[in-house]
Write a protein that holds these residues in place. Sequence first.
Motif, mmCIF file in Angstrom:
data_model
loop_
_atom_site.group_PDB
_atom_site.id
_atom_site.type_symbol
_atom_site.label_atom_id
_atom_site.label_comp_id
_atom_site.label_asym_id
_atom_site.label_seq_id
_atom_site.Cartn_x
_atom_site.Cartn_y
_atom_site.Cartn_z
ATOM 1 N N SER A 175 -1.980 -0.014 -5.481
ATOM 2 C CA SER A 175 -1.275 -0.667 -4.372
ATOM 3 C C SER A 175 -1.815 -0.214 -3.031
ATOM 4 O O SER A 175 -1.941 -1.015 -2.094
ATOM 5 C CB SER A 175 0.229 -0.379 -4.466
ATOM 6 O OG SER A 175 0.479 1.011 -4.380
ATOM 7 N N GLN A 177 -4.949 0.923 -2.432
ATOM 8 C CA GLN A 177 -6.290 0.371 -2.263
ATOM 9 C C GLN A 177 -6.248 -1.095 -1.870
ATOM 10 O O GLN A 177 -7.104 -1.583 -1.126
ATOM 11 C CB GLN A 177 -7.104 0.556 -3.545
ATOM 12 C CG GLN A 177 -7.522 1.994 -3.839
ATOM 13 C CD GLN A 177 -8.441 2.568 -2.770
ATOM 14 O OE1 GLN A 177 -9.363 1.902 -2.320
ATOM 15 N NE2 GLN A 177 -8.170 3.804 -2.367
ATOM 16 N N SER A 178 -5.233 -1.800 -2.342
ATOM 17 C CA SER A 178 -5.125 -3.229 -2.012
ATOM 18 C C SER A 178 -4.736 -3.457 -0.560
ATOM 19 O O SER A 178 -4.870 -4.573 -0.044
ATOM 20 C CB SER A 178 -4.100 -3.905 -2.930
ATOM 21 O OG SER A 178 -2.797 -3.369 -2.702
ATOM 22 N N ASN A 180 -6.280 -2.247 1.961
ATOM 23 C CA ASN A 180 -7.506 -2.325 2.763
ATOM 24 C C ASN A 180 -7.300 -1.772 4.173
ATOM 25 O O ASN A 180 -7.838 -2.270 5.143
ATOM 26 C CB ASN A 180 -8.010 -3.782 2.855
ATOM 27 C CG ASN A 180 -8.490 -4.294 1.516
ATOM 28 O OD1 ASN A 180 -9.144 -3.570 0.772
ATOM 29 N ND2 ASN A 180 -8.150 -5.538 1.188
#
Length: 435
Positions: A175, A177-178, A180
């Motif tokens: 979550s 890493q998503s 960004n």
Amino acid sequence: MNYLPNIIFAILLIFGIGYFTKNVKKLIRNIKLGQDVDVSNNKKERFKNMMRIAFGQSKMVRRPIAGILHAIVYVGFIVINIEVLEIIIDGLLGTHRAFSGIGATYGILIGVFEILAILVLVSVTLFWIRRNVIKIRRFWNKEMTSWPKNDANYILYFEMVLMTLFLIMNATDVSFQSMNNGNVISQFIAPWFSNLPEVTLHIIERAAWWLHIVGILIFLNYLYFSKHLHILLAFPNTYYGSLKPKGQFNNLESVTKEVKLMMDPNADPFAAPAEDTNEEIPAKFGASDVQDLNWVQLLNAYTCTECGRCTSSCPANLTGKKLSPRKIMMDTRDRLEEVGKNIDVNNGEFKDDGKQLLGDYITHEELWACTTCNACVEECPVSINPLSIILDMRRYLVMEQSAAPTELNNMMSNIENNGAPWPYNQMDRLNWKNE
């Protein structure tokens, strides 16, 4: 069962903080074994010293390489552990990244933390190389026995592991890493785990999370037994540091009064001394054990970083003498710990163990090797004063045991008898002009 992880976390937190509190109480008890000393003056100047020396690291950077690396580790470790607040909230409430709700600011913060984590890893690695590969001389003096050397390395390993766990935790958090946003460093680590199923990633992330907080609690409680206790004590130690000019001797009030009386031309040398109920005569002149030192000196001993800057600048040590100011502080702390354990096993009362700081830890030879130049005091990055302990122990040797070196005893006898350090009668001082 859903609350089991939260219960386990709460138990670990209570146990970790409880044990830390117990050690802090023991630390304060041991420091208070010292004699009272008034350090309540010039609070503004003391605060400025604390902010400049402890917080601002002003004396550390005098040696640029070590100073800059230390500043990176210091700032990085403190700032990164702000995230511990989030971990505690998540652990107790069962949330996940509780602070992520603040939006883009959260990503910026975590991004800064990740950059600092890499910088800390690099700095700690360089410290390890300086200590174990290059083997800088001050880290290998004879007082640096197996425990001090191992202790320093243990701390470096702790910091390496904690920073690595922090980055792995971020890299395997799907979550996060998503988002960004904030994964400045962890985005380059995430591909190492890209072929793993999401369930496995979650297990790794949780394992890193748990190990990170457990590691921090272990590190916190390890501080009491480590030279890195200065992380906590550098601030009070610099605050209570001496404000007197270096080299100013601390005269005993009772002795000063006697000297003034001797110098008073109107005083009757045969008169009985006037009774002064307010005057406190010391039970002992100088110090032979840790209880004779004042509490600031004992705080100094616990604050010592064992960095060896004092010893590496000591002219006596550099010329091969036995004296090492760092050893003076290490010996004082070791003896104080021994006294504290004696009190613990004897229900809060110290029972004579037949030992003392003078003789059993610090030798006469070490004390008399000191030139009183204050180089050790000037060099210490956290305002420790080894010289004050040396002088107090010398005072004990001279005033309680008349155990000064022969040369010094002769000089003092000459001053007493002839008014000068040379063995010539006062009437003969100017005879040289007739030659």
